[in-house]
Design a protein around this motif. Structure first.
Motif, PDB file in Angstrom:
ATOM      1  N   ILE A 189       4.489  11.693   1.969  1.00 14.41           N
ATOM      2  CA  ILE A 189       3.565  10.601   1.646  1.00 14.41           C
ATOM      3  C   ILE A 189       2.629  11.091   0.557  1.00 14.41           C
ATOM      4  O   ILE A 189       2.037  12.171   0.679  1.00 14.41           O
ATOM      5  N   GLU A 190       2.504  10.332  -0.510  1.00 22.90           N
ATOM      6  CA  GLU A 190       1.622  10.700  -1.615  1.00 22.90           C
ATOM      7  C   GLU A 190       0.764   9.511  -1.995  1.00 22.90           C
ATOM      8  O   GLU A 190       1.279   8.409  -2.245  1.00 22.90           O
ATOM      9  N   GLY A 191      -0.565   9.719  -1.988  1.00 20.75           N
ATOM     10  CA  GLY A 191      -1.468   8.621  -2.321  1.00 20.75           C
ATOM     11  C   GLY A 191      -1.340   7.451  -1.368  1.00 20.75           C
ATOM     12  O   GLY A 191      -1.567   6.297  -1.763  1.00 20.75           O
ATOM     13  N   GLY A 192      -0.958   7.732  -0.129  1.00 20.71           N
ATOM     14  CA  GLY A 192      -0.816   6.674   0.867  1.00 20.71           C
ATOM     15  C   GLY A 192       0.514   5.951   0.822  1.00 20.71           C
ATOM     16  O   GLY A 192       0.753   5.045   1.625  1.00 20.71           O
ATOM     17  N   ARG A 193       1.401   6.346  -0.097  1.00 20.14           N
ATOM     18  CA  ARG A 193       2.706   5.685  -0.236  1.00 20.14           C
ATOM     19  C   ARG A 193       3.820   6.615   0.249  1.00 20.14           C
ATOM     20  O   ARG A 193       3.862   7.786  -0.109  1.00 20.14           O
TER      21      ARG A 193
END
Length: 235
Positions: free
Chosen positions: A98-102
């Motif tokens: 998960i990166e930046g909430g995505r």
């Protein structure tokens, strides 16, 4: 009778050799394992089981195999410490899920990590709502590390500008009803001091199952007599 004795000797030898090898290879081998540790553990287990029970193979061959495997594993560990590129191949490398909430579906497919597994890992980190997550990383030992979004992070004493007290490592004073003499001596404490502290509570050392001096120098004692008539998990 000789056959049974042979199995006993081989089994005990296998256990002792594995303990010795684990001691040599270090604590990393028995912690959350990397690819390298996983392969080493399985291989050592297979060879050790053959040493214990397979009488068709000479004990000396199995012992030699254990030594070679342990030596190879130790060599790989040294190489991994010295060479970053080899370390990634030997031990693996972290993968961002998960990166930046995505959620990064491509990375999850690459490491064959399902949403069910991700949800389970997040719950293991105390997170039941995925919208709280800023970053989630699958480490090379199989564990998932999580960074929460700033608005969901816990407030610390530093954030609140509270007075910070110095902390010390917990010091065990009594274990299984027996004073830890070395711990007392090495920290300038005596059994007389310990007895005096317990006398204030109307107790003796023999009444204590476990005693510890905590991080703030507070004394915590657990007594044999808990005063609980019906423990929850006892029938």
């Amino acid at each position: 009778m000789q056959a049974y004795l042979d199995v006993v000797i081989r089994s005990v030898s296998a256990i002792l050799l594995l303990l010795l090898i684990a001691k040599i290879l270090g604590k990393q081998t028995i912690s959350n394992m990397t690819f390298h540790d996983f392969v080493t553990g399985i291989t050592l287990g297979a060879v050790a089981s053959n040493l214990a029970f397979n009488k068709n193979i000479k004990s000396s061959y199995m012992i030699l195999a254990l030594i070679i495997i342990a030596g190879t594993s130790l060599l790989l560990s040294v190489i991994a410490l010295k060479n970053h590129k080899m370390r990634k191949w030997i031990s693996g490398s972290p993968t961002v899920l998960i990166e930046g909430g995505r959620i990064l579906e491509g990375n999850m497919q690459k490491v064959r990590f399902s949403m069910d597994s991700l949800d389970q890992a997040l719950r293991g980190n105390g997170i039941f709502n995925i919208e709280e997550v800023e970053y989630a990383v699958l480490e090379d030992n199989g564990m998932v590390s999580v960074l929460k979004k700033e608005k969901y992070q816990y407030v610390t004493k530093k954030d609140m500008k509270l007075h910070l007290q110095p902390q010390s490592f917990p010091l065990e004073l009594i274990m299984d009803g027996t004073p830890m003499e070395n711990n007392l001596k090495n920290n300038g404490l005596t059994e007389e001091w310990l007895e005096a502290e317990l006398n204030r509570k109307g107790k003796k050392i023999s009444d204590v199952f476990y005693g510890v001096r905590g991080t703030q120098q507070q004394l915590v004692f657990d007594f044999y007599e808990d005063g609980i008539q019906k423990p929850v998990d006892q029938e």
